[in-house]
Design a protein around this motif. Structure first.
Motif, short mmCIF file in Angstrom:
data_model
loop_
_atom_site.label_atom_id
_atom_site.label_comp_id
_atom_site.label_asym_id
_atom_site.label_seq_id
_atom_site.Cartn_x
_atom_site.Cartn_y
_atom_site.Cartn_z
N GLY A 76 0.82 -1.20 0.00
CA GLY A 76 0.00 0.00 0.00
C GLY A 76 0.85 1.25 0.00
O GLY A 76 2.03 1.22 0.37
N ALA A 77 0.27 2.35 -0.39
CA ALA A 77 1.02 3.59 -0.58
C ALA A 77 1.63 4.11 0.71
O ALA A 77 2.60 4.86 0.69
N ASP A 78 1.07 3.73 1.86
CA ASP A 78 1.55 4.27 3.13
C ASP A 78 2.61 3.41 3.80
O ASP A 78 3.20 3.82 4.80
N HIS A 79 2.87 2.23 3.25
CA HIS A 79 3.85 1.33 3.85
C HIS A 79 5.02 1.18 2.88
O HIS A 79 4.88 0.61 1.81
N ILE A 80 6.18 1.70 3.27
CA ILE A 80 7.32 1.80 2.36
C ILE A 80 8.45 0.91 2.84
O ILE A 80 8.76 0.86 4.04
N HIS A 81 9.09 0.22 1.91
CA HIS A 81 10.26 -0.60 2.21
C HIS A 81 11.53 0.11 1.75
O HIS A 81 11.51 0.88 0.79
N ALA A 82 12.63 -0.16 2.44
CA ALA A 82 13.91 0.47 2.13
C ALA A 82 14.57 -0.23 0.94
O ALA A 82 15.67 -0.79 1.06
N ARG A 83 13.90 -0.22 -0.17
CA ARG A 83 14.46 -0.73 -1.41
C ARG A 83 13.85 0.04 -2.57
O ARG A 83 12.73 0.53 -2.49
N LEU A 84 14.61 0.14 -3.64
CA LEU A 84 14.18 0.94 -4.77
C LEU A 84 13.13 0.21 -5.59
O LEU A 84 13.18 -1.02 -5.74
N ALA A 85 12.18 0.95 -6.11
CA ALA A 85 11.19 0.43 -7.04
C ALA A 85 11.62 0.89 -8.43
O ALA A 85 11.45 2.04 -8.80
N GLY A 86 12.21 -0.01 -9.19
CA GLY A 86 12.74 0.38 -10.49
C GLY A 86 14.16 0.89 -10.34
O GLY A 86 14.82 0.73 -9.31
N ASP A 87 14.64 1.53 -11.39
CA ASP A 87 16.02 2.00 -11.43
C ASP A 87 16.22 3.26 -10.60
O ASP A 87 15.28 4.04 -10.38
N ASN A 88 17.45 3.45 -10.14
CA ASN A 88 17.86 4.72 -9.58
C ASN A 88 17.76 5.77 -10.70
O ASN A 88 18.26 5.56 -11.80
N CYS A 89 17.10 6.88 -10.43
CA CYS A 89 16.85 7.89 -11.47
C CYS A 89 18.11 8.71 -11.70
O CYS A 89 18.21 9.88 -11.30
N TYR A 90 19.07 8.09 -12.37
CA TYR A 90 20.42 8.64 -12.49
C TYR A 90 20.98 8.31 -13.86
O TYR A 90 20.81 7.20 -14.37
N GLY A 91 21.65 9.27 -14.49
CA GLY A 91 22.32 9.01 -15.75
C GLY A 91 21.37 8.55 -16.85
O GLY A 91 20.36 9.19 -17.15
N ALA A 92 21.69 7.41 -17.45
CA ALA A 92 20.88 6.88 -18.53
C ALA A 92 19.46 6.54 -18.08
O ALA A 92 18.50 6.70 -18.83
N ALA A 93 19.33 6.05 -16.83
CA ALA A 93 18.00 5.73 -16.31
C ALA A 93 17.16 7.00 -16.17
O ALA A 93 15.95 6.99 -16.45
N LYS A 94 17.76 8.09 -15.74
CA LYS A 94 17.04 9.36 -15.66
C LYS A 94 16.58 9.79 -17.05
O LYS A 94 15.44 10.22 -17.24
N PHE A 95 17.47 9.66 -18.02
CA PHE A 95 17.12 10.07 -19.38
C PHE A 95 15.97 9.23 -19.93
O PHE A 95 15.08 9.73 -20.62
N ALA A 96 15.96 7.93 -19.60
CA ALA A 96 14.85 7.07 -20.02
C ALA A 96 13.55 7.53 -19.39
O ALA A 96 12.49 7.54 -20.05
N ARG A 97 13.59 7.93 -18.11
CA ARG A 97 12.40 8.44 -17.44
C ARG A 97 11.92 9.73 -18.11
O ARG A 97 10.71 9.98 -18.22
#
Length: 239
Positions: A155-176
């Motif tokens: 659920g939106a209110d319960h967050i885990h300490a892991r990334l969902a998808g790529d780190n929004c950095y470099g090429a991954a940011k550009f893809a986003r």
């Protein structure tokens, strides 16, 4: 920085100004500061885990773990394996207040205002977490945000300490960015794009833009920018 004049012959359907955040708009990185802000105000005993944070940093420097893994480890150590968004939200807001009060380049704020006045839609694209970036963006008056997402499987209110998808950095940011353009029905040929960043990892975004600006650039970007014909500015010069 003087705002360049658009091609008077071309009537662009869209104008987009893309900004990195850390060390571009802000004076320093915000990720570590956020983790420390939360630990100090929520569970101070977690500060005893700082040697493990340093150990993770060493592992990253030795390329034993990647940037995404490093961010997840540090988040788990200083905030927790899992946490409720509602519990962290007030701390994200107070941290955003702190960043805006004394952690941004005045020249960056001037440039954002100038781009808006020129009819640009401002996009904030950063590797930092949505968890607190959204609060900073609201204070900057920026509605369009691309940032690193965290896993919230229960659920939106319960967050885990892991990334969902790529780190929004470099090429991954550009893809986003490409996904964001498509989602907003913005085609490249119908858009005039400006891009601002301090770091060479953003060279895909800068190279994509009609006007690219290396802002208070890292050493590698300062070297690359003249080779690519990108403007170079030092936003530290305005106080």
């Amino acid at each position: 920085m003087e705002v360049p004049t658009l091609d008077p012959v071309r009537d662009y359907a869209h104008r987009v100004a893309m900004y990195d955040m850390d060390r571009t708009i802000t004076r320093s990185g915000t990720y570590s500061g956020f983790l420390m802000h939360v630990a100090r105000r929520r569970q101070q005993w977690r500060l005893l885990l700082l040697p493990l944070v340093a150990l993770a940093g060493a592992a990253y420097s030795l390329r034993l773990i990647d940037r995404s893994r490093l961010k997840a480890i540090n988040l788990r150590l200083l905030v927790g394996k899992s946490f409720n968004r509602a519990e962290i939200a007030p701390l994200a807001e107070s941290y955003a207040d702190q960043v805006i009060a004394r952690g941004v380049h005045a020249a960056a704020l001037d440039q954002i205002a100038a781009d808006r006045a020129a009819g640009y839609r401002v996009l904030l694209a950063t590797a930092s977490f949505h968890l607190y970036v959204d609060a900073i963006a609201r204070r900057l008056g920026i509605d369009d945000v691309l940032a690193t997402r965290l896993d919230a499987p229960d659920g939106a209110d319960h967050i885990h300490a892991r990334l969902a998808g790529d780190n929004c950095y470099g090429a991954a940011k550009f893809a986003r960015i490409g996904e964001w353009l498509a989602d907003n029905a913005i085609t490249r040929e119908d858009a005039h794009i400006r891009a601002y960043s301090d770091h060479v990892s953003d060279h895909p975004m800068l190279g994509f833009a009609d006007e690219a600006v290396a802002t208070t650039p890292s050493r590698a970007l300062k070297k690359l920018a003249p080779q690519r014909g990108w403007a170079v500015v030092d936003w530290r010069q305005k106080t």
